[in-house]
Design a protein around this motif. Structure first.
Motif, PDB file in Angstrom:
ATOM      1  N   LYS A 185       0.831  -1.204   0.000  1.00  0.00           N
ATOM      2  CA  LYS A 185       0.000   0.000   0.000  1.00  0.00           C
ATOM      3  C   LYS A 185       0.870   1.260   0.000  1.00  0.00           C
ATOM      4  O   LYS A 185       0.650   2.200  -0.790  1.00  0.00           O
ATOM      5  N   ALA A 186       1.890   1.272   0.884  1.00  0.00           N
ATOM      6  CA  ALA A 186       2.750   2.458   0.982  1.00  0.00           C
ATOM      7  C   ALA A 186       3.562   2.653  -0.295  1.00  0.00           C
ATOM      8  O   ALA A 186       3.694   3.776  -0.798  1.00  0.00           O
ATOM      9  N   LEU A 187       4.094   1.558  -0.847  1.00  0.00           N
ATOM     10  CA  LEU A 187       4.905   1.670  -2.063  1.00  0.00           C
ATOM     11  C   LEU A 187       4.048   2.089  -3.249  1.00  0.00           C
ATOM     12  O   LEU A 187       4.480   2.898  -4.086  1.00  0.00           O
ATOM     13  N   SER A 188       2.844   1.569  -3.342  1.00  0.00           N
ATOM     14  CA  SER A 188       1.948   1.948  -4.440  1.00  0.00           C
ATOM     15  C   SER A 188       1.658   3.446  -4.405  1.00  0.00           C
ATOM     16  O   SER A 188       1.694   4.126  -5.439  1.00  0.00           O
ATOM     17  N   GLU A 189       1.379   3.969  -3.239  1.00  0.00           N
ATOM     18  CA  GLU A 189       1.083   5.398  -3.109  1.00  0.00           C
ATOM     19  C   GLU A 189       2.302   6.244  -3.454  1.00  0.00           C
ATOM     20  O   GLU A 189       2.182   7.274  -4.143  1.00  0.00           O
ATOM     21  N   ALA A 190       3.492   5.816  -2.990  1.00  0.00           N
ATOM     22  CA  ALA A 190       4.703   6.595  -3.246  1.00  0.00           C
ATOM     23  C   ALA A 190       5.052   6.610  -4.726  1.00  0.00           C
ATOM     24  O   ALA A 190       5.407   7.654  -5.291  1.00  0.00           O
ATOM     25  N   VAL A 191       4.937   5.451  -5.390  1.00  0.00           N
ATOM     26  CA  VAL A 191       5.275   5.386  -6.815  1.00  0.00           C
ATOM     27  C   VAL A 191       4.242   6.156  -7.637  1.00  0.00           C
ATOM     28  O   VAL A 191       4.589   6.851  -8.602  1.00  0.00           O
ATOM     29  N   THR A 192       2.974   6.061  -7.265  1.00  0.00           N
ATOM     30  CA  THR A 192       1.939   6.837  -7.970  1.00  0.00           C
ATOM     31  C   THR A 192       2.223   8.330  -7.869  1.00  0.00           C
ATOM     32  O   THR A 192       2.096   9.070  -8.863  1.00  0.00           O
ATOM     33  N   ALA A 193       2.618   8.782  -6.683  1.00  0.00           N
ATOM     34  CA  ALA A 193       2.954  10.208  -6.511  1.00  0.00           C
ATOM     35  C   ALA A 193       4.148  10.583  -7.367  1.00  0.00           C
ATOM     36  O   ALA A 193       4.176  11.660  -7.994  1.00  0.00           O
ATOM     37  N   ALA A 194       5.167   9.704  -7.431  1.00  0.00           N
ATOM     38  CA  ALA A 194       6.342  10.003  -8.239  1.00  0.00           C
ATOM     39  C   ALA A 194       5.996  10.027  -9.722  1.00  0.00           C
ATOM     40  O   ALA A 194       6.568  10.821 -10.485  1.00  0.00           O
ATOM     41  N   MET A 195       5.052   9.206 -10.162  1.00  0.00           N
ATOM     42  CA  MET A 195       4.660   9.188 -11.567  1.00  0.00           C
ATOM     43  C   MET A 195       4.085  10.531 -11.995  1.00  0.00           C
ATOM     44  O   MET A 195       4.275  10.953 -13.143  1.00  0.00           O
ATOM     45  N   VAL A 252       8.634   4.392 -14.520  1.00  0.00           N
ATOM     46  CA  VAL A 252       8.061   3.648 -13.397  1.00  0.00           C
ATOM     47  C   VAL A 252       9.144   2.837 -12.692  1.00  0.00           C
ATOM     48  O   VAL A 252       9.227   2.810 -11.455  1.00  0.00           O
ATOM     49  N   GLY A 253       9.999   2.196 -13.488  1.00  0.00           N
ATOM     50  CA  GLY A 253      11.071   1.402 -12.900  1.00  0.00           C
ATOM     51  C   GLY A 253      12.022   2.245 -12.087  1.00  0.00           C
ATOM     52  O   GLY A 253      12.457   1.856 -10.993  1.00  0.00           O
ATOM     53  N   ARG A 259      17.010  15.537  -9.371  1.00  0.00           N
ATOM     54  CA  ARG A 259      16.679  16.083  -8.048  1.00  0.00           C
ATOM     55  C   ARG A 259      16.322  14.965  -7.059  1.00  0.00           C
ATOM     56  O   ARG A 259      16.641  15.056  -5.875  1.00  0.00           O
ATOM     57  N   MET A 260      15.656  13.912  -7.568  1.00  0.00           N
ATOM     58  CA  MET A 260      15.333  12.777  -6.697  1.00  0.00           C
ATOM     59  C   MET A 260      16.611  12.104  -6.184  1.00  0.00           C
ATOM     60  O   MET A 260      16.726  11.763  -4.996  1.00  0.00           O
ATOM     61  N   LEU A 261      17.580  11.955  -7.075  1.00  0.00           N
ATOM     62  CA  LEU A 261      18.846  11.342  -6.674  1.00  0.00           C
ATOM     63  C   LEU A 261      19.608  12.253  -5.704  1.00  0.00           C
ATOM     64  O   LEU A 261      20.259  11.775  -4.774  1.00  0.00           O
ATOM     65  N   LYS A 262      19.520  13.533  -5.939  1.00  0.00           N
ATOM     66  CA  LYS A 262      20.191  14.475  -5.037  1.00  0.00           C
ATOM     67  C   LYS A 262      19.573  14.419  -3.638  1.00  0.00           C
ATOM     68  O   LYS A 262      20.283  14.486  -2.614  1.00  0.00           O
ATOM     69  N   GLU A 263      18.248  14.282  -3.578  1.00  0.00           N
ATOM     70  CA  GLU A 263      17.593  14.146  -2.271  1.00  0.00           C
ATOM     71  C   GLU A 263      18.037  12.866  -1.573  1.00  0.00           C
ATOM     72  O   GLU A 263      18.266  12.857  -0.360  1.00  0.00           O
ATOM     73  N   LEU A 264      18.173  11.773  -2.358  1.00  0.00           N
ATOM     74  CA  LEU A 264      18.690  10.534  -1.773  1.00  0.00           C
ATOM     75  C   LEU A 264      20.085  10.744  -1.207  1.00  0.00           C
ATOM     76  O   LEU A 264      20.460  10.186  -0.176  1.00  0.00           O
TER      77      LEU A 264
END
Length: 549
Positions: free
Chosen positions: A370-380, A435-436, A471-476
């Motif tokens: 559930k948590a991963l689905s929501e996070a990936v949907t937001a990132a999409m 998505v990947g 930016r996502m990688l920089k946040e990581l």
């Protein structure tokens, strides 16, 4: 965090010594320059399989060393201590010779590849170039969800418990089918075990028996030899000791006349003392030597019984105790096998144990899905897939499997209003990349490793999406070391630091080179990535703007 990487004679690298910084680092360069070779070398140090092809042409061996920082009281430090390795540093070393044989060391101590891979889970999480396509497989989807949920170890335990349950079920079924054959084998084993138990063989007593039998068997010869020696020394018609004692006394008297005789007299006296001691020892031995034919007969019978038993079972006498234990174990197994009700109880216990763990695994998978689905949907939504949705479907199985109580399938839709369908069927190449990538970046946040490596996982994206990925990688990289091999200037410009990988030719040899870039160097490299062959002032200005933003 990865601190240092040393590579010698690996593919097209002759020698590299690299010092790594924290944060987000970009590795850039022309295609074929060797960017991914650095990742391959690190993978080798972390326990990947090796072959002779990694050894640079003309070299005898390839060698890779990777040094990682170890935080005090961390899980990595605990693992090193538990496996008897030093805990102040984590230094991995791998050598592969031209014949394909490899050796490995961990903190200077020889290590197995399994140990390198195990410690590698604490050190680095590597996402390769084909990770997106691997995510189309069901087993890869399940592994990613378990890694994100922190249930990899639990899933492994569930698989082991399912195997134990299946084994118990098969044992019960065999028992029900083979009752007659089992009874015959059990009857034979029972007789053999009783026969061995009646023999009462003990290895230590067996040695003592053999020694005593040898002594009694040769008692007459031993007695004859002892008495013959005593006759010569002290008990015969012309005992030697008497004559020698007289001669010793005479020599001792004459030393007063000529002191030069003292050495010879002392040596003669010492020899005489030894002969007198020998005579006493021979008398004691003769007096206690036992001629007992009855006892000898008992020992011969015992040795014959043990020897026949060993010959019957085609083992040595010393192996009889181990044989008895093995036959007893098999007898106990067959005793259980002859009782289907007892096997049914064991099967039910194994099933209950499996279901308890599998239910626990399912609950954790549901929450993580559930948590991963929501996070990936937001990132999409940020990755130019507005209205897209990602879901993880957990479908219950009629009967549990080694993977758990459900199948796991990634579903995706790129457009609003469309129902999610299996990712392998609906995602285009570009959509799959986005998505990947979102899956990998988000899943990496829950990984324990201090170093995250992305090897050209941004293939198939560009423009605004590439900038968002950067930016996502920089946040990581804010709380983790992130290394990214990339061709995209938008991604590279977001990095905290950047290296340029290039090739140079020396004579007939092509070698890979790594150059750390300063601010001016980064402008030139990103301008090259933007503009291709001809770099203009406008391209450089664009590169500066990317870096500033």
């Amino acid at each position: 965090m990865l601190q240092r990487l040393v590579i010698r004679d690996f593919v097209i690298v002759d020698r590299l010594e690299l010092e790594f910084a924290d944060g987000f680092g970009a590795l850039t360069g022309e295609t074929g320059a060797g960017k991914s070779i650095l990742v391959d070398a690190l993978s080798l140090a972390l326990g990947e399989r090796a072959d002779a092809g990694v050894v640079r042409a003309g070299a005898e061996k390839a060698e890779v060393s990777a040094e990682f920082e170890v935080a005090p009281a961390s899980a990595l430090a605990d693992w090193l201590a538990a496996n008897d390795f030093e805990t102040d540093v984590c230094l991995l070393r791998r050598v592969v010779d031209a014949g394909g044989r490899s050796r490995a060391w961990l903190n200077g101590t020889a290590a197995t590849l399994a140990q390198l891979r195990e410690v590698g889970d604490f050190l680095a999480d590597i996402h390769g170039q084909h990770a997106h396509h691997q995510l189309l497989r069901g087993d890869a989807q399940r592994a990613l969800l378990d890694a994100h949920a922190g249930t990899t170890a639990l899933a492994r335990s569930v698989a082991e418990q399912h195997a134990a349950w299946r084994k118990a079920r098969e044992a019960r079924q065999r028992a029900e089918q083979d009752i007659e054959a089992t009874a015959k084998e059990r009857e034979l084993l029972e007789w053999q075990v009783k026969e061995l138990a009646a023999l009462g063989f003990d290895p230590q007593t067996w040695q003592e028996t053999e020694q005593e039998q040898r002594r009694l068997a040769h008692a007459a010869s031993l007695l004859e030899a002892s008495e013959a020696a005593l006759a010569v020394l002290d008990e015969g018609e012309l005992p030697a000791l008497g004559s020698l004692q007289h001669a010793s006394g005479r020599l001792t008297e004459l030393t007063a006349v000529d002191p030069a005789l003292s050495d010879a007299a002392q040596l003669f006296e010492s020899a005489l003392i030894q002969l007198e001691e020998s005579a006493l020892a021979l008398r004691r031995y003769r007096d206690r030597l036992d001629l007992d034919p009855a006892r000898l007969g008992e020992l011969d019978a015992r040795i014959e019984a043990v020897t026949q038993m060993a010959r019957k079972h085609r083992v040595t006498p010393d192996a009889l105790p181990e044989l008895q234990t093995r036959l007893q174990t098999r007898f106990d197994e067959l005793s259980l096998a002859s009782d289907p009700s007892a096997l049914a109880e064991r099967e039910q216990a194994a099933e209950k144990h499996y279901l308890a763990s599998a239910c626990q695994l399912s609950a954790k998978r549901q929450d993580a899905a559930k948590a991963l689905s929501e996070a990936v949907t937001a990132a999409m939504q940020e990755l130019a897939m507005v209205g897209g949705r990602f879901e993880i479907a957990l479908t219950a199985l009629e009967e549990g499997a080694s993977s758990g109580l459900e199948t796991i399938e990634f579903l995706v839709t790129a457009n609003a209003g469309q129902p999610p369908r299996p990712m392998a069927k609906v995602a285009s190449g570009g959509e799959l990349s986005r998505v990947g990538l979102a899956l990998q970046v988000i899943a990496s946040q829950s990984h324990a490793a201090g170093t995250l490596i992305f090897d050209e996982v941004d293939v198939g994206i560009g423009g605004r999406v590439a900038e968002i990925v950067g930016r996502m990688l920089k946040e990581l990289g804010a709380d983790r070391q992130v290394l990214c091999v990339t061709h995209l200037p938008q991604v590279a410009s977001c990095a905290n630091w950047q290296w340029s990988i290039s090739k140079e030719t020396r004579g007939d040899t092509t070698l890979s080179r790594v150059t750390p870039l300063d601010e001016a160097g980064r402008v030139e490299e990103i301008a090259r990535m933007l503009g291709g062959v001809k770099i203009t002032d406008t391209t450089r200005q664009h590169a500066r703007e990317l870096l500033e933003n």
